[in-house]
Design a protein around this motif. Structure first.
Motif, PDB file in Angstrom:
ATOM      1  N   ILE A  38       0.751  -1.377  -0.024  1.00  0.00           N
ATOM      2  CA  ILE A  38      -0.087   0.195  -0.018  1.00  0.00           C
ATOM      3  C   ILE A  38       0.778   1.306  -0.056  1.00  0.00           C
ATOM      4  CG2 ILE A  38      -1.631   1.408   1.511  1.00  0.00           C
ATOM      5  CD1 ILE A  38      -2.883  -1.343   2.327  1.00  0.00           C
ATOM      6  N   PHE A  39       2.089   1.158   0.904  1.00  0.00           N
ATOM      7  CA  PHE A  39       2.924   2.406   0.638  1.00  0.00           C
ATOM      8  C   PHE A  39       3.523   2.557  -0.542  1.00  0.00           C
ATOM      9  CE2 PHE A  39       3.509   2.482   5.831  1.00  0.00           C
ATOM     10  CZ  PHE A  39       2.216   2.541   5.892  1.00  0.00           C
ATOM     11  N   VAL A  42       0.979   3.971  -2.839  1.00  0.00           N
ATOM     12  CA  VAL A  42       0.646   5.377  -2.885  1.00  0.00           C
ATOM     13  C   VAL A  42       1.744   6.215  -3.271  1.00  0.00           C
ATOM     14  CG1 VAL A  42       0.831   7.101  -0.957  1.00  0.00           C
ATOM     15  CG2 VAL A  42      -0.523   5.314  -0.717  1.00  0.00           C
ATOM     16  N   HIS A  46       1.647   8.828  -6.561  1.00  0.00           N
ATOM     17  CA  HIS A  46       1.915  10.093  -6.406  1.00  0.00           C
ATOM     18  C   HIS A  46       2.854  10.560  -7.600  1.00  0.00           C
ATOM     19  CE1 HIS A  46       4.678  13.381  -4.830  1.00  0.00           C
ATOM     20  NE2 HIS A  46       3.469  13.926  -4.842  1.00  0.00           N
ATOM     21  N   ILE A  64      -3.120  12.108  -1.547  1.00  0.00           N
ATOM     22  CA  ILE A  64      -1.839  11.429  -2.092  1.00  0.00           C
ATOM     23  C   ILE A  64      -0.534  12.083  -1.827  1.00  0.00           C
ATOM     24  CG2 ILE A  64      -0.846  10.354  -3.866  1.00  0.00           C
ATOM     25  CD1 ILE A  64      -3.239   8.824  -3.154  1.00  0.00           C
ATOM     26  N   TRP A  67       0.102  11.961   1.888  1.00  0.00           N
ATOM     27  CA  TRP A  67       0.152  10.614   2.476  1.00  0.00           C
ATOM     28  C   TRP A  67       1.664  10.052   1.947  1.00  0.00           C
ATOM     29  CZ3 TRP A  67      -3.302   5.655   1.494  1.00  0.00           C
ATOM     30  CH2 TRP A  67      -3.088   4.662   2.425  1.00  0.00           C
ATOM     31  N   SER A  68       2.322  10.310   0.608  1.00  0.00           N
ATOM     32  CA  SER A  68       3.457  10.161  -0.015  1.00  0.00           C
ATOM     33  C   SER A  68       4.653  10.701   1.007  1.00  0.00           C
ATOM     34  CB  SER A  68       3.360  10.455  -1.364  1.00  0.00           C
ATOM     35  OG  SER A  68       3.594  11.807  -1.538  1.00  0.00           O
TER      36      SER A  68
END
Length: 128
Positions: A38-39, A42, A46, A64, A67-68
């Motif tokens: 998931i990381f 993301v 981005h 995004i 979170w990135s």
């Protein structure tokens, strides 16, 4: 006269019982694997948004981006070429690759520590 598959005769089958420890290790590995993917996803999204020149005022693009920033492993300014696209590709791409490597290493360590050897528990049970 006795038949091979006589329904009156009790039949046996060999069943492998999965110990609780193996189930726990599998669950932990699945969670670690999912989180790392998931990381990385993301970070890849981005990169795609930057290359597509997404509107920075859009809520999804902002989400995004934020979170990135949190999952970039401190690599946001490791490479500083002039163009923002190349900078994002190098920095976030490296962070995404590292997340996948970290996930692989952690799941391997959890398996090696949690599963000490190829021990299997076999038993027979009678089918009626």
């Amino acid at each position: 006269m006795t038949y091979i598959n006589d329904p009156r005769e009790p039949q046996e089958e060999i069943v492998e019982r999965t110990p609780t420890r193996i189930r726990v290790v599998r669950i932990v590995n699945a969670v670690v694997h999912a989180v790392c993917w998931i990381f990385a996803l993301v970070l890849i999204i981005h990169i795609l948004l930057v290359f597509g020149e997404a509107n920075p005022g859009n809520g999804f693009a902002q989400l995004i981006d934020q979170w990135s920033r949190g999952v970039s492993l401190g690599l946001r300014n490791l490479f500083t070429p002039d163009g923002p696209k190349l900078r994002t590709l190098l920095n976030d791409g490296l962070a995404a690759l590292l997340w996948l490597i970290i996930g692989g290493v952690v799941t391997d360590l959890v398996s090696r520590i949690g599963l000490p050897g190829p021990k299997r528990v076999w038993y027979r049970r009678t089918l009626s």
